[in-house]
Design an enzyme around this catalytic site. Sequence first.
Site, PDB file in Angstrom:
ATOM      1  N   CYS A  64       5.328 -13.823 -11.043  1.00  0.00           N
ATOM      2  CA  CYS A  64       2.949 -13.156 -10.836  1.00  0.00           C
ATOM      3  C   CYS A  64       3.308 -12.296  -9.617  1.00  0.00           C
ATOM      4  CB  CYS A  64       2.502 -14.220 -11.037  1.00  0.00           C
ATOM      5  SG  CYS A  64       1.188 -13.457 -10.691  1.00  0.00           S
TER       6      CYS A  64
ATOM      7  N   CYS B 113      -0.933  -8.925  -8.188  1.00  0.00           N
ATOM      8  CA  CYS B 113      -2.068  -8.054  -8.382  1.00  0.00           C
ATOM      9  C   CYS B 113      -3.338  -8.694  -8.648  1.00  0.00           C
ATOM     10  CB  CYS B 113      -1.078  -7.611  -9.397  1.00  0.00           C
ATOM     11  SG  CYS B 113      -1.628  -7.096 -10.648  1.00  0.00           S
TER      12      CYS B 113
ATOM     13  N   SER C  65       1.347  -0.779  -0.087  1.00  0.00           N
ATOM     14  CA  SER C  65      -0.236  -0.057   0.323  1.00  0.00           C
ATOM     15  C   SER C  65       0.842   1.080  -0.247  1.00  0.00           C
ATOM     16  CB  SER C  65      -0.579   0.136   1.039  1.00  0.00           C
ATOM     17  OG  SER C  65      -2.024   0.929   0.887  1.00  0.00           O
TER      18      SER C  65
ATOM     19  N   ARG D 110      -0.376  -4.119  -7.199  1.00  0.00           N
ATOM     20  CA  ARG D 110      -1.454  -4.367  -6.589  1.00  0.00           C
ATOM     21  C   ARG D 110      -3.019  -3.887  -7.202  1.00  0.00           C
ATOM     22  NH1 ARG D 110      -4.876  -7.834  -5.408  1.00  0.00           N
ATOM     23  NH2 ARG D 110      -5.201  -8.840  -2.949  1.00  0.00           N
TER      24      ARG D 110
ATOM     25  N   CYS E 130      -4.740  -8.718 -14.363  1.00  0.00           N
ATOM     26  CA  CYS E 130      -5.042  -9.544 -15.446  1.00  0.00           C
ATOM     27  C   CYS E 130      -6.169 -10.523 -15.269  1.00  0.00           C
ATOM     28  CB  CYS E 130      -4.120 -10.697 -15.650  1.00  0.00           C
ATOM     29  SG  CYS E 130      -3.959 -11.878 -14.047  1.00  0.00           S
TER      30      CYS E 130
ATOM     31  N   CYS F  20      -0.998  -6.257 -17.585  1.00  0.00           N
ATOM     32  CA  CYS F  20       0.657  -7.070 -15.863  1.00  0.00           C
ATOM     33  C   CYS F  20       1.946  -6.310 -15.939  1.00  0.00           C
ATOM     34  CB  CYS F  20       0.463  -8.443 -16.862  1.00  0.00           C
ATOM     35  SG  CYS F  20       2.029  -9.466 -15.479  1.00  0.00           S
TER      36      CYS F  20
ATOM     37  N   THR G 243      -7.423   1.825   4.822  1.00  0.00           N
ATOM     38  CA  THR G 243      -6.511   0.595   5.364  1.00  0.00           C
ATOM     39  C   THR G 243      -7.482   1.141   7.011  1.00  0.00           C
ATOM     40  OG1 THR G 243      -4.327   0.579   5.097  1.00  0.00           O
ATOM     41  CG2 THR G 243      -4.576  -0.358   7.230  1.00  0.00           C
TER      42      THR G 243
END
Length: 619
Positions: free
Chosen positions: A588, A591, A116, A365, A594, A563, A401
Amino acid sequence: MMKPLSKQLSDHAAELRCPRLDPGALGVRPTARRWASSDAPKITTHYSIHPRDQDPRWEGTEMERFADQADVVVVGAGPAGLSAAIRLKQLALAEEREVRVCVVEKASQIGAHTLSGACLEPSALNELLPDWKERGAPLHTPVTEDIFSILTEKHRIPVPMLPGLPMNNHGNYIVRLGNLVRWLGEQAEELGVELYPGYAAAEVLFHEDGSVKGIATNDVGIAKDGSPKDTFERGMELHAQVTLFGEGCHGHLAKQLYRHFNLRQNCEPQTYAIGLKEVWVVRPEKWRPGRVEHSVGWPLNRNTYGGSFLYHLNEGEPLVALGFVVGLDYSNPYLSPFREFQRWKHHPFVAPTLEGGERIGYGARALNEGGVQSIPELTFPGGILIGCSPGFMNVPKIKGTHTAMKSGMLAAEAVFPRLAVLEEDSAPSAGLHVPEYAESLKASWVWKELHAVRNIRPSFHNYLGLYGGMVYTGIFYWILRGKEPWTLKHCGLDSDQLKPAKECTPIEYPRPDGKLSFDLLSSVALSGTNHEGDQPAHLTLRDDSVPVERNLAIYDGPEQRFCPAGVYEYVPTDDGAGMRLQINAQNCVHCKTCDIKDPSQNINWVVPEGSGGPAYNGM
């Protein structure tokens, strides 16, 4: 068949040790096998697409799973899941009750998959652990300066940060959220919460009446071609009176629950963004601890939603966290969020902070941007959705959050009075349905906050784009505080927004200079990503022919651009007669972009073997 979970974890912990990412994976050109019944190269071998009961290689394989019973199972050790677990144990301690709470987490360590910005509003933390300062919470950098800008290609237009605007960060803290999550894990363990990192929840289990019974963790020891290895071992079942799903944005199990219980029938489709982040060590003279900088505008055009952040941390060395967010409802298939991020760092207002510095971290992310319009039904028999899984992010604040933590706390407070005292070796025959959670959430400050900003994100869908949205925010939020008597709608699924490539102009991105901007390979290497190479790709395709026949033919293969980790590449077929999609699953970073943005909705992200994925260090 039952045996203690701790013994089960010990029995096959060795199966979950994954090798380091091979930086050469982006360039691998494996030979493609072909289906006997199709000309499309065989890409997907995962059992979720090709059932094992129809595969003769699995005949005679032992498929029994051990099971264990808890009172509450929490999926995901993020801010929401850990806050729920902590609050449950606090309530149990206050009433001198024994409540077993188990948290499963797919990352190898608590916090290793957390990413984050992050500028934390401490309201929920103050409620959960009022003495967090005395306990040593890693909140070291109070915000001291707020800067907001509209960027043109060469210039900056400053925007005053007036009190009451959503981007005002007075009283907040700049944090490395992975470190805070790790600390929350320590607080949970002190209270007796059982944490099981390295175990991915792969399947939702159901009672005979259709209510959620619990979850099963992933199997291990499956070869890349989908066959069982000699080391194959079944995952474990964790049963509970109620299961809290806090997987984060676009959770693998939440997707199944939406369909199974029709949870999205009364809400709009979720809309998303991708957030990319780096951490740098900068020159001391460029370091301004406590400074928060945000911008909109260049390099994005006015009709592409997005912006940037640059936060100066105060953690003993001159660190800055910087990132770029792009709404996934963009229309040009040639757009690359990663390369837009790299280009942004060359802006005359940004580059001086980074020049002479060193990049030490990278990750990405997806994040929810739908707001209250897109929140699904939150409760169902045997389960509850918490945190970023249903989507409680305050988009104009770029903060989720505090709302995620509060949702976990409210879930715990709703669940605790409903928990039955189970006799030893007994198990409930149905899962608890706790609608009180949704009721308490809608009566809380979380709902009030999200309702007030509900129209800001969709207001950008106008001819003026960014500028029209900013005018709307100034009038209806800053002046009227979101009390307008209407609610704007989003434009539908992000996957439906891409235009065919022939209708769009290709975007020419500058080559990275290796000083401020970088390529994908060197970036992914900084994420610490690990996956066992000899396992089926967890980026599954419902139809292996669709990428070439539709995505490449119509949209010029957008997955190789959206991506942020170089997972998808179109390469020549073995005979040179055409192209095929190659999936570099080892790269990968989880996140989920895709799964969200694929215009054919052919990609289905599922969990890999436990411990796989990025190994973020305080991202």
